[in-house]
Design a protein around this motif. Structure first.
Motif, PDB file in Angstrom:
ATOM      1  N   LEU D 293       0.841  -1.201   0.000  1.00  0.00           N
ATOM      2  CA  LEU D 293       0.000   0.000   0.000  1.00  0.00           C
ATOM      3  C   LEU D 293       0.873   1.246   0.000  1.00  0.00           C
ATOM      4  O   LEU D 293       1.989   1.220   0.517  1.00  0.00           O
ATOM      5  CB  LEU D 293      -0.881   0.040   1.261  1.00  0.00           C
ATOM      6  N   VAL D 295       2.087   4.606   1.569  1.00  0.00           N
ATOM      7  CA  VAL D 295       2.170   4.960   2.989  1.00  0.00           C
ATOM      8  C   VAL D 295       1.012   5.871   3.389  1.00  0.00           C
ATOM      9  O   VAL D 295       0.473   5.759   4.499  1.00  0.00           O
ATOM     10  CB  VAL D 295       3.532   5.610   3.307  1.00  0.00           C
ATOM     11  N   ARG D 297      -2.089   5.909   2.332  1.00  0.00           N
ATOM     12  CA  ARG D 297      -3.312   5.123   2.576  1.00  0.00           C
ATOM     13  C   ARG D 297      -3.178   4.348   3.892  1.00  0.00           C
ATOM     14  O   ARG D 297      -4.136   4.196   4.640  1.00  0.00           O
ATOM     15  CB  ARG D 297      -3.546   4.112   1.434  1.00  0.00           C
ATOM     16  N   HIS D 298      -1.999   3.839   4.103  1.00  0.00           N
ATOM     17  CA  HIS D 298      -1.722   3.132   5.361  1.00  0.00           C
ATOM     18  C   HIS D 298      -2.002   4.034   6.563  1.00  0.00           C
ATOM     19  O   HIS D 298      -2.646   3.632   7.537  1.00  0.00           O
ATOM     20  CB  HIS D 298      -0.251   2.665   5.346  1.00  0.00           C
ATOM     21  N   GLU D 299      -1.590   5.282   6.471  1.00  0.00           N
ATOM     22  CA  GLU D 299      -1.827   6.231   7.564  1.00  0.00           C
ATOM     23  C   GLU D 299      -3.322   6.468   7.754  1.00  0.00           C
ATOM     24  O   GLU D 299      -3.837   6.484   8.873  1.00  0.00           O
ATOM     25  CB  GLU D 299      -1.123   7.571   7.287  1.00  0.00           C
ATOM     26  N   LYS D 302      -4.936   3.513   9.434  1.00  0.00           N
ATOM     27  CA  LYS D 302      -4.630   3.479  10.864  1.00  0.00           C
ATOM     28  C   LYS D 302      -5.481   4.491  11.607  1.00  0.00           C
ATOM     29  O   LYS D 302      -6.027   4.205  12.688  1.00  0.00           O
ATOM     30  CB  LYS D 302      -3.136   3.775  11.095  1.00  0.00           C
ATOM     31  N   PRO D 310       2.182  -4.322   9.667  1.00  0.00           N
ATOM     32  CA  PRO D 310       3.160  -4.111   8.594  1.00  0.00           C
ATOM     33  C   PRO D 310       4.056  -5.348   8.587  1.00  0.00           C
ATOM     34  O   PRO D 310       4.236  -5.991   9.638  1.00  0.00           O
ATOM     35  CB  PRO D 310       3.957  -2.892   9.057  1.00  0.00           C
ATOM     36  N   GLU D 326       6.034   3.202   0.118  1.00  0.00           N
ATOM     37  CA  GLU D 326       5.142   2.044   0.109  1.00  0.00           C
ATOM     38  C   GLU D 326       5.362   1.220   1.374  1.00  0.00           C
ATOM     39  O   GLU D 326       6.424   1.304   2.007  1.00  0.00           O
ATOM     40  CB  GLU D 326       5.412   1.148  -1.100  1.00  0.00           C
ATOM     41  N   VAL D 329       1.926  -4.938   3.914  1.00  0.00           N
ATOM     42  CA  VAL D 329       1.087  -5.251   5.078  1.00  0.00           C
ATOM     43  C   VAL D 329       0.494  -6.649   4.954  1.00  0.00           C
ATOM     44  O   VAL D 329       0.326  -7.178   3.850  1.00  0.00           O
ATOM     45  CB  VAL D 329      -0.063  -4.227   5.247  1.00  0.00           C
TER      46      VAL D 329
END
Lengths: 351, 351, 351, 351
Positions: D293, D295, D297-299, D302, D310, D326, D329
């Motif tokens: 993903l 980063v 979108r990951h944030e 979360k 991760p 990137e 995950v």
């Protein structure tokens, strides 16, 4: 006057010469040398059977490897409660087996009684899966107290062991001393009496640092070579271990050395038994003397430079054998112990 | 009439309900759930100090992990010669310590005498590097024979231990039974008496399968979490372990259950002591009764469907307590043992 | 033409003479002799710091004991993926640590790259309690492929280790060969570059069977003496171990022997690099030569009686370096390797 | 949105009901209850052969006990270099084997290639007594990366293993997920394909805490019961372990649960594969999704409360699969994962 142990003394001259003689050219390492093959054959000859042999730098290693050979991690090893493997090897057998349980048996002079052994084995067979599995008996010949098993006694113990599916190991740190004391053949004192494996001690009897673990049971003992390596026990220049033991076994050197040590102990025991100031705890059959001395004589001996160990019984079930103002001491002789040390010692103890 | 063990019985209803209640939604695994945090706080409250807690599926795991925490591979752990850790756990403490030596002490009813303990520790301190290093004492409260240490007795033992640099562990497989028997606080029976770690047993007293290892010594015990994992003991859905113990500790359930079990044992003991056909081996203070019965009554009981274990003393130094035509039996009660089982049992034994 | 290993050769004459000289009268056993004390002092002098020393019969023992000193059972030890401790000691480090994990690092010529080491350590630090705990780095100097770390390279690795709480051990089975190759002091190649412990190898370089584990970290390492005993590694007649090493260290004998062995390897390498029939895999800095030979030359050499090992890369990540009709061989020289063996070997390989 | 693991979710209702139903009266402890016998028979029925069964509280315990059954302390166990037994169990297999060596194999998606396996086994067979002895292969089905072996692939691996004298173990922590993915019978995926032992995982698929170690090899595996006890793994109230698994196996509950979890993962994978903001690392065949993903979108995820790990590749030979900005995950689904969590997750990732 050094009676601290048989291992405070040096190396018999023929053994030292053999080391020098072996130091020539290249030879296979890790047991791949000719001397190691010769020694294997020599042991088979002396023990009158096909012997499987592992050379080790210490007797503790031989004892612990035999435990690993016969006793799984969840197994139980029976021994007497003041045996070397139980209290003097810092848990070597527990280590090499991966945490087996050593079950101590009370034993006068280190001699295990068959009746007690049978009883305790039977008790520990009633609760499998909860209790560790009885797997092995280890006896010491001569014992740590200088006592010597008779052949029938050994056979009785090994027979109980076999009947319950247990192997029998003999800790022969002082095997030669016992052998000349009993006056039988190596085969008679071991596999003919039902013993499966022997820690063949030589270091205490004039060798520099070389013992052997011998198997008489005809089994492959796969993995024992691997255990030797992972124990850090597999010496690369193996020819020098084999050379020591070949010299030790040649021309009856080993028996002569043991006779010499036993004789010195006998002389010492004789003198003490005649003194009004000492009393022997056990009869002396090999090269160790356990005596009770008055503390004042003990002090005098120390002042005069005598070296030996006061002794304490360490097992869980023993009572003290000494009165007040008395001390129990262990006196060990070796082939190199000077005769005059004995005379000097006895003179101080007095008549 | 099932007196085989306290673990043949099931789970107290509030514990079962707590499992159902905990089964909702997602929760952190491996101890990362809220119930586990709550339990940690609850234990600290009950024991009146900051407790370090590890949840385990069995009491054997708690015992063996405590050994790993205090006893190095070359260490020596003192315990009584018929203790659970010595003869009923297949060498779990040897396994988790990496091959430490458990040194058995003769002990009437499983109660270790301070004098003997001090003597044996001292003997094993005289030969460091050859003898395993004294590192730990483990006592059982209540003992495997249903005996209960007084607080002064515990303090005396832990004081000897501490003076020699040893930690003290208490195997509390039947901790609650002992607690209500002594009538003191959890803190008084443990750290206030010098105990460093406790196997807090709950499974035998109405829990499904959840015990705890508790440390009172304020040390970090680094690596114990790792040992839990490598032992295969770290349960992923940890909330269900915590839920069981939270319910067990709520509203004094644990003490009520223990009182119930002890009461039943007391009633059984009372009846037996009044019978001419039975004799108690030890006074009954918790939930275990050891009695000598005539073999014919034993046969009758078995025929009538009574379930219990004949008992044999397994330690190296014990003598049999039974005469001919007699049998030693262990009778264990639990919170669920029906009162009518006791009546039925006593009726068969007779007056 | 024996290039099988440096341990197929015998003992340097001064070492043999020292054994004879040490064989006089009685001396304390198990390290209680004067020669052992002298050796301890000598090592401290040579390494310019207070060294803690343990004498062992094999290098494997030294390596495994260092692992036990630094790496708990739940710990992780980093090493290169074809190192002696990883693939040639039958799991000795796993054994002595009680089952620690050795994490292999791909490494060209056995030289670990700092970047890779740092990456792998960091990965294994992200999941404590599930992943074994990074505890130790072990490097080999000279490596099993005859490569030699520069001092800066060592310092970089030990610095990463220290920053992550890891200790660094150096397997110095061929320490002397590396030392004369780098041309620095023993202190510079070890503790001054951040090394905490050293397996000081001597057996491969003209000693009979005596190596030492040296600690530079000033820590007590309690229990290591006990581990030595329980490993069966504590030799009773310790004076003969000490005598060998004292002679080895006297008058720069050890460095002279290493120079001789390295010189012979250099000559061999030189000849091979000039031949059209051979190619060196790595530059030759110590006493080992890895070369690719055509199979027909290999056959010729064998027929002529040359002894050496074909080599296979054993690590999980390596690719073969040989083409068809080629073979990778290892040639090891020792101080005793006759110069004419080199000439003869090169003559058969051809120009 | 909890995709952290399948073990963060609770217990399937029929399993919970079975616990309640089992809580009635007294029952034999330590496996002596009727439910345990019933389960043994049930497993034999399901696997179409006589199965030897050991119940354990965790999958790690099953894995480590299988290693103890097949791999001696000096043995070598082959596994992939990011397998659970290699990096996530804190050395459990090293512990239970007494220090065996786990040899990691590079494997894309955790799928071991037969060619590599054969090569590495062969290399390690060339130096017996120095190298640990190849003894066992362990494969994971489904793998830790959600990949599933085909039956031919398994047969090819077990055939190589058998030809070299190695046993094959299957870590089936997600056995049911793999089974419904492959669409074959339990027998076909195990012993018919040459598998000797299976860690039958249930805890991750709707059970509270109960897994089983199953042997198909017809061997007695003496001592495994003892190992269970000494591991602290033998639960006294065994009926509650058996009750869980009987309910799990009844009426195809286990397969229905696995289908549910796989379906949810499939839906998630489907959505991600259609997004321009995500890319799947491997095809999704079971209940795990590995995706890269951005980063940012990951944030966002979360922040919105999504829970997942991760992922870092931990093996010694892997390269990173992610670019800058990137993140890799892992997303795990369970039978209880709400469908709306998937929708919500995909909505945040975007199209």
């Amino acid at each position: 006057m050094n009676f601290a142990s048989d291992n405070v003394w040096g190396v018999a001259e023929p053994v030292m010469e053999a080391l020098q003689a072996a130091n020539d050219g290249a030879a296979g390492a890790y047991g791949g040398d000719d001397l190691t093959s010769d020694l294997q054959a020599r042991f088979s000859e002396i023990f009158e059977c096909d012997v499987t042999m592992y050379l080790v730098p210490t007797g503790t290693a031989a004892n612990a490897l035999s435990a690993a050979a016969y006793c799984p991690p969840y197994g139980m090893l029976f021994c007497h409660d003041e045996s070397h493997i139980y209290i003097d090897e810092c848990g070597a057998s527990e280590f090499y087996t991966g945490g087996a349980k050593l079950m101590p048996l009370a034993a006068n002079g280190g001699i295990i009684e068959p009746g007690l052994f049978a009883d305790v084995v039977n008790i520990h067979m009633t609760n499998p899966g909860h209790c560790s599995t009885p797997a092995m008996l280890s006896i010491t010949q001569a014992t740590e107290f200088g006592q010597v098993y008779g052949l029938d006694h050994i056979a009785e113990l090994t027979s109980i062991a076999r009947d319950h599916g247990l192997a029998t190991h003999m800790d022969g740190a002082r095997f030669a001393n016992a052998l000349v004391s009993v006056g039988c053949s190596p085969a008679e004192m071991t596999w003919k009496a039902g013993v499966d494996a022997l820690s063949f001690g030589a270091t205490k009897n004039g060798v520099m640092g070389a013992d052997a673990l011998l198997f008489f049971d005809g089994k492959p003992h796969e993995g024992l070579g691997s255990r030797l390596m992972r124990g850090g026990l597999l010496m690369s220049k193996s020819r020098f271990l084999a050379a020591q033991l070949l010299a030790y076994l040649a021309d009856n050197l080993w028996l002569d050395l043991a006779r010499q040590a036993n004789g010195t102990a006998g002389k010492l025991a004789d003198g003490l038994s005649r003194s009004t100031h000492a009393r022997l705890v056990w009869p002396v059959s090999a090269n160790e003397v356990f005596a009770v001395l008055p503390v004042d004589r003990h002090e005098k001996l120390k002042t005069a430079g005598a070296i030996y160990h006061p002794w304490m019984t360490a097992g869980p079930s023993r009572e003290s054998e000494t009165g007040q103002d008395e001390i129990l001491v262990r006196l060990v002789t070796s082939p190199s112990t000077p005769e005059k040390s004995v005379d000097e010692f006895l003179a101080i103890v007095g008549g």
